[in-house]
Design an enzyme around this catalytic site. Structure first.
Site, PDB file in Angstrom:
ATOM      1  N   ALA A  78      24.920 -50.578   3.121  1.00  0.00           N
ATOM      2  CA  ALA A  78      23.670 -51.191   3.582  1.00  0.00           C
ATOM      3  C   ALA A  78      22.560 -51.080   2.538  1.00  0.00           C
ATOM      4  CB  ALA A  78      23.221 -50.572   4.900  1.00  0.00           C
ATOM      5  N   THR A  79      22.559 -50.025   1.736  1.00  0.00           N
ATOM      6  CA  THR A  79      21.534 -49.909   0.699  1.00  0.00           C
ATOM      7  C   THR A  79      21.640 -51.068  -0.284  1.00  0.00           C
ATOM      8  OG1 THR A  79      21.284 -47.528   0.886  1.00  0.00           O
ATOM      9  CG2 THR A  79      20.704 -48.490  -1.228  1.00  0.00           C
ATOM     10  N   ASN A 158      16.761 -45.606  12.308  1.00  0.00           N
ATOM     11  CA  ASN A 158      17.746 -44.539  12.117  1.00  0.00           C
ATOM     12  C   ASN A 158      17.276 -43.200  12.671  1.00  0.00           C
ATOM     13  OD1 ASN A 158      15.947 -45.101   9.851  1.00  0.00           O
ATOM     14  ND2 ASN A 158      16.834 -43.295   8.904  1.00  0.00           N
ATOM     15  N   GLN A 186      22.225 -49.681  11.633  1.00  0.00           N
ATOM     16  CA  GLN A 186      22.444 -48.806  12.793  1.00  0.00           C
ATOM     17  C   GLN A 186      22.817 -49.562  14.065  1.00  0.00           C
ATOM     18  OE1 GLN A 186      22.341 -45.455  12.849  1.00  0.00           O
ATOM     19  NE2 GLN A 186      21.358 -44.929  10.923  1.00  0.00           N
ATOM     20  N   SER A 206      26.610 -51.998   7.626  1.00  0.00           N
ATOM     21  CA  SER A 206      27.255 -50.822   7.052  1.00  0.00           C
ATOM     22  C   SER A 206      28.502 -50.506   7.864  1.00  0.00           C
ATOM     23  CB  SER A 206      26.271 -49.650   7.127  1.00  0.00           C
ATOM     24  OG  SER A 206      26.926 -48.462   6.771  1.00  0.00           O
ATOM     25  N   ALA A 207      29.515 -49.948   7.216  1.00  0.00           N
ATOM     26  CA  ALA A 207      30.744 -49.599   7.940  1.00  0.00           C
ATOM     27  C   ALA A 207      30.704 -48.171   8.467  1.00  0.00           C
ATOM     28  CB  ALA A 207      31.959 -49.769   7.028  1.00  0.00           C
ATOM     29  N   HIS A 208      30.090 -47.251   7.708  1.00  0.00           N
ATOM     30  CA  HIS A 208      30.268 -45.833   8.044  1.00  0.00           C
ATOM     31  C   HIS A 208      29.408 -45.361   9.203  1.00  0.00           C
ATOM     32  CE1 HIS A 208      26.726 -43.642   6.277  1.00  0.00           C
ATOM     33  NE2 HIS A 208      26.568 -44.806   5.692  1.00  0.00           N
ATOM     34  N   THR A 246      35.388 -56.518  -8.140  1.00  0.00           N
ATOM     35  CA  THR A 246      36.670 -56.584  -7.438  1.00  0.00           C
ATOM     36  C   THR A 246      36.516 -56.061  -6.016  1.00  0.00           C
ATOM     37  OG1 THR A 246      37.922 -56.330  -9.471  1.00  0.00           O
ATOM     38  CG2 THR A 246      39.037 -55.684  -7.436  1.00  0.00           C
ATOM     39  N   CYS A 331      10.887 -29.152   5.790  1.00  0.00           N
ATOM     40  CA  CYS A 331      11.755 -28.190   5.135  1.00  0.00           C
ATOM     41  C   CYS A 331      13.151 -28.717   4.917  1.00  0.00           C
ATOM     42  CB  CYS A 331      11.816 -26.910   5.950  1.00  0.00           C
ATOM     43  SG  CYS A 331      10.320 -25.953   5.751  1.00  0.00           S
TER      44      CYS A 331
END
Lengths: 407, 133
Positions: A78-79, A158, A186, A206-208, A246, A331
């Site tokens: 997606a990026t 997200n 998302q 995105s796939a992941h 490819t 943090c």
């Protein structure tokens, strides 16, 4: 690790494990006896078979969006899709105008891409959101100008999981002849997307995030009316010249299968996740001083982002050893800034520092939620006992009236 | 990021958590940090007749390293004179807890907290002298 039991995974918006059914399909495209060929090879069966696999995956991805498979361009994720869509459209249409509209709560992949365009001389408007995290339609309309070439809005956030009304925003873009890009990293499998109805010109996928592999994504590029973009990666002219390189057959096959499963199981899965999420929410809302971040109704089923006031997020995550979650606390990032998304909602910094994001998914069980609830109750209480702010709150001191020495 | 064993130990079994009587003449209180920054430390010391720190207490809102830094400091200052406590450097805390660079500000905050507590105590004692004159 001294504890051999793996933590409960509740960070599905960060990434998902690959569904075993997806992994199986991917494995069929790796070795000599599988479809390992280069889909661009025209002269032998290895190439033809790989091409067939890729074509099928293209159909599967398009099917989930009710799009045409010719509108799918493979990317590395997606990026890259966001970069290709935003820079590609801005560069192609720069004679028409150099103004872009986006939103403050977008993913960094969109915001940083827009920053790059600003360095190239484009002008970008970053819209505020309402305290719910949703965009006000009138604010959006007012931002569209004569020289606006592109608007980019994420479908599902997200961090807070809120769903933007892309039907309405897309219609406004059409009306103003502005291209509309949607970062939908998302949303597939979580809400229905119908690109025959919704006027989106470019959509990043995105796939992941949907039980497919990392390293593969796609950009939907509308054909009717035809959307033109300038390639960002040049080479052998793959993907109709929009993205050379490819094709990674096994990754693409994994994304296809993941989208296929999402389409088949979405309705049932979302019902189940909603039940679990509601159980989690109801189990937490009775704790004193907890705040849900973002609209609770216009939100995907698996997300709960909640702030436990007077408890710092990272230390809470550290206490919740039995679970993997994320926090908007400063943090947890390299910078000392708390979540820019929560700040954009108008949340006080201290509430942003105290936030935890739970994202549930395909492999979350009711026992996981029970376990989590029990841990949170214990640990929030323990950390509040340690918190000078909790003491002050209990003593009736208004923390806003205290002169803090900021550092 | 993985936490060091020392940080985990202090985080899981924080020493000297609690509150001393802020109004007592022999108690100094230092509160540093800000909620908006994600850390607030309150460190208190109590001295005996000889000016030696006989008790120390803390409460901290902050990440694990901030909690560990303040817990460690309460252990260190007990039995020290104000002068000795004043001389504790944040780098010693960094070393003892094996804090990574992004957590150095936690140790700085702890050093600020003990210094603020000592200043508070000294101000109180100066006031006392002033009042008794």
């Amino acid at each position: 690790m001294d504890n051999m039991k793996l933590p409960v995974y509740l960070d599905y918006s960060a990434t998902t494990p690959i569904d075993p059914r997806v992994a199986e399909k991917m494995c069929e495209c790796l070795t000599l006896d599988g479809d390992f060929g280069n889909p661009a090879s025209r002269s032998h069966a290895f190439g033809w078979n790989a091409e067939q696999r890729v074509d099928q995956a293209r159909e599967q991805v398009a099917a989930l969006l009710n799009a045409n498979s010719k509108e799918i361009v493979w990317t590395s994720g997606a990026t890259e899709s966001n970069n290709l869509a935003i820079k590609g459209a801005a560069h192609f249409h720069q004679k028409k105008g150099r103004h872009i509209v986006t939103v403050k709560t977008e993913h960094k992949a969109v915001l940083d891409t827009c920053r790059q365009l600003e360095r190239e001389g484009y002008e970008v408007t970053y819209l505020d959101v309402q305290p719910s995290g949703l965009i006000d339609t009138e604010t959006f309309r007012a931002a569209l100008r004569e020289d606006t070439v592109l608007a980019s809005v994420m479908h599902v956030n997200n961090e807070i999981g809120v769903i933007q009304d892309i039907d309405t925003l897309g219609a406004l873009c059409r009306e103003h002849r502005v291209l509309f890009h949607v970062d939908a990293a998302q949303s597939p499998g979580k809400i229905e997307v119908d690109l025959q109805k919704t006027p989106v010109d470019l959509m990043s996928l995105s796939a992941h995030k949907v039980y497919g592999p990392k390293g593969i994504g796609a950009l939907y590029v509308r054909r009717k009316p035809r959307v033109r973009i300038e390639a960002q990666i040049h080479g052998g002219g793959h993907e109709r010249g929009m993205r050379s390189g490819t094709l990674a057959t096994h990754q693409i096959v994994g994304m296809g299968e993941a989208f296929h499963l999402a389409k088949a199981e979405m309705v049932e899965e979302n019902k189940r996740l909603q039940t679990l999420r509601d159980k989690l929410y109801h189990g937490l809302k009775d704790l004193e001083e907890v705040y849900v971040n973002g609209d609770l109704q216009q939100r995907i089923a698996g997300n709960l982002n909640i702030s436990f006031n007077y408890v710092e997020g990272e230390s809470l995550m550290m206490a919740l050893k039995g679970m993997a979650v994320s926090s908007g606390s400063a943090c947890t990032s390299a910078s000392l800034e708390p979540s820019y998304v929560l700040r954009a909602l108008g949340r006080d910094d201290e509430l942003a520092h105290s936030s935890i994001r739970f994202t549930l998914g395909r492999f979350t069980t009711e026992a996981d939620v029970d376990d989590v609830l029990q841990q949170i109750h214990t640990q929030v209480q323990r950390l509040r006992e340690l918190s000078p702010l909790w003491d002050m709150y209990k003593a009736g001191i208004d923390l806003k009236s205290v002169q803090w020495a900021a550092h | 990021m993985a936490y060091s064993k020392q940080v985990l130990d202090h985080y899981e079994n924080p020493r000297n958590v609690g509150t001393l009587d802020t109004d007592a003449a022999n108690v100094g209180t230092g509160m540093v940090g800000a909620p908006a920054c994600g850390d607030v430390m309150r460190l208190q010391i109590q001295v005996d007749q000889q000016g030696v720190i006989e008790d120390a207490r803390f409460k901290t809102y902050g990440c694990g390293s901030a909690i560990a830094s303040s817990s460690l400091l309460t252990e260190w200052v007990k039995g020290k004179t104000l002068e000795q406590a004043q001389a504790i450097k944040n780098t010693e805390i960094v070393e003892e807890l094996a804090l990574p660079p992004v957590k150095i500000h936690c140790s700085v905050l702890a050093e600020d907290a003990i210094k603020a507590a000592i200043t508070d105590l000294q101000n109180k004692q100066a006031d006392d002298v002033h009042h008794s004159e």
